[in-house]
Scaffold this motif. Sequence first.
Motif, short mmCIF file in Angstrom:
data_model
loop_
_atom_site.label_atom_id
_atom_site.label_comp_id
_atom_site.label_asym_id
_atom_site.label_seq_id
_atom_site.Cartn_x
_atom_site.Cartn_y
_atom_site.Cartn_z
N SER A 1 0.83 -1.21 0.00
CA SER A 1 0.00 0.00 0.00
C SER A 1 0.87 1.26 0.00
O SER A 1 0.53 2.24 -0.65
CB SER A 1 -0.97 0.00 1.18
N LEU A 2 2.01 1.21 0.71
CA LEU A 2 2.93 2.35 0.68
C LEU A 2 3.53 2.51 -0.71
O LEU A 2 3.66 3.63 -1.22
CB LEU A 2 4.06 2.17 1.69
N LEU B 1 12.11 9.70 -14.60
CA LEU B 1 12.17 8.28 -14.31
C LEU B 1 11.28 7.97 -13.11
O LEU B 1 11.18 8.78 -12.18
CB LEU B 1 13.61 7.85 -14.04
N PRO B 2 10.67 6.79 -13.08
CA PRO B 2 9.79 6.45 -11.96
C PRO B 2 10.57 5.96 -10.74
O PRO B 2 10.40 4.84 -10.27
CB PRO B 2 8.91 5.34 -12.56
N SER B 3 11.46 6.82 -10.24
CA SER B 3 12.30 6.46 -9.11
C SER B 3 12.85 7.72 -8.46
O SER B 3 13.15 8.69 -9.14
CB SER B 3 13.48 5.60 -9.58
N LEU B 4 12.99 7.67 -7.16
CA LEU B 4 13.65 8.76 -6.44
C LEU B 4 15.00 8.33 -5.89
O LEU B 4 15.61 9.05 -5.11
CB LEU B 4 12.76 9.26 -5.30
N MET C 1 7.27 10.05 -2.48
CA MET C 1 6.23 10.00 -3.50
C MET C 1 6.70 10.63 -4.82
O MET C 1 7.30 11.69 -4.82
CB MET C 1 4.97 10.69 -2.99
N LEU C 2 6.38 9.94 -5.91
CA LEU C 2 6.70 10.42 -7.24
C LEU C 2 5.65 11.39 -7.73
O LEU C 2 4.46 11.12 -7.61
CB LEU C 2 6.71 9.26 -8.24
N GLY D 1 4.05 5.47 -5.63
CA GLY D 1 4.16 5.42 -7.08
C GLY D 1 5.40 4.70 -7.60
O GLY D 1 5.66 4.72 -8.79
N TRP D 2 6.16 4.06 -6.71
CA TRP D 2 7.33 3.27 -7.12
C TRP D 2 7.65 2.27 -6.02
O TRP D 2 7.08 2.31 -4.94
CB TRP D 2 8.51 4.17 -7.47
#
Length: 169
Positions: A34-35, A63-66, A164-165, A40-41
Amino acid sequence: MSLTTEEPLIEASALAGFPGAPFSSAQVRSAADSLRTQAGWHIAPTIEQTVEVYTGRGRIALLPSLHVVDVLRVEDASNGREVTGWRVRRQAGLLVSDSPFPEDIDVTLRHGFEECPEDLKPLVAERARRIAAGEVRQESIGSRSVTLAAEFGPISTSVLERYMLFGET
């Protein structure tokens, strides 16, 4: 891009000592997923993944990453040709190029923290505790999303917002 991975965000044993522990692996997995969905990644652990990124033919690709460890390859999604001349901003999750990217690119990257960040562990534990207590209003197995009967406080929300993305909720 799938937010779920075979690799768990955190093991149930890592939450020993938190209120409500011990938790089952299923409770922790559901709480962690859920987190991940909310952020979002996948967050952790570090994995290698190929993702398709829409660039709009711009010079910046989100990019879908932090937490990008390395970008291994960038290809034009329409024809598989390698794209060169880019550089990565790891902490921001950006690819930057001096010339426009193709409209859609496939990016193979290694990303995610080695292990669940310490400040997220209390959030996973709290969600697992609520799942164990039956405070879950809805749970979907396919997308692995969890809706809780009560909202989280501002401290929990502000901690998760750091992971969060692009304004995911």
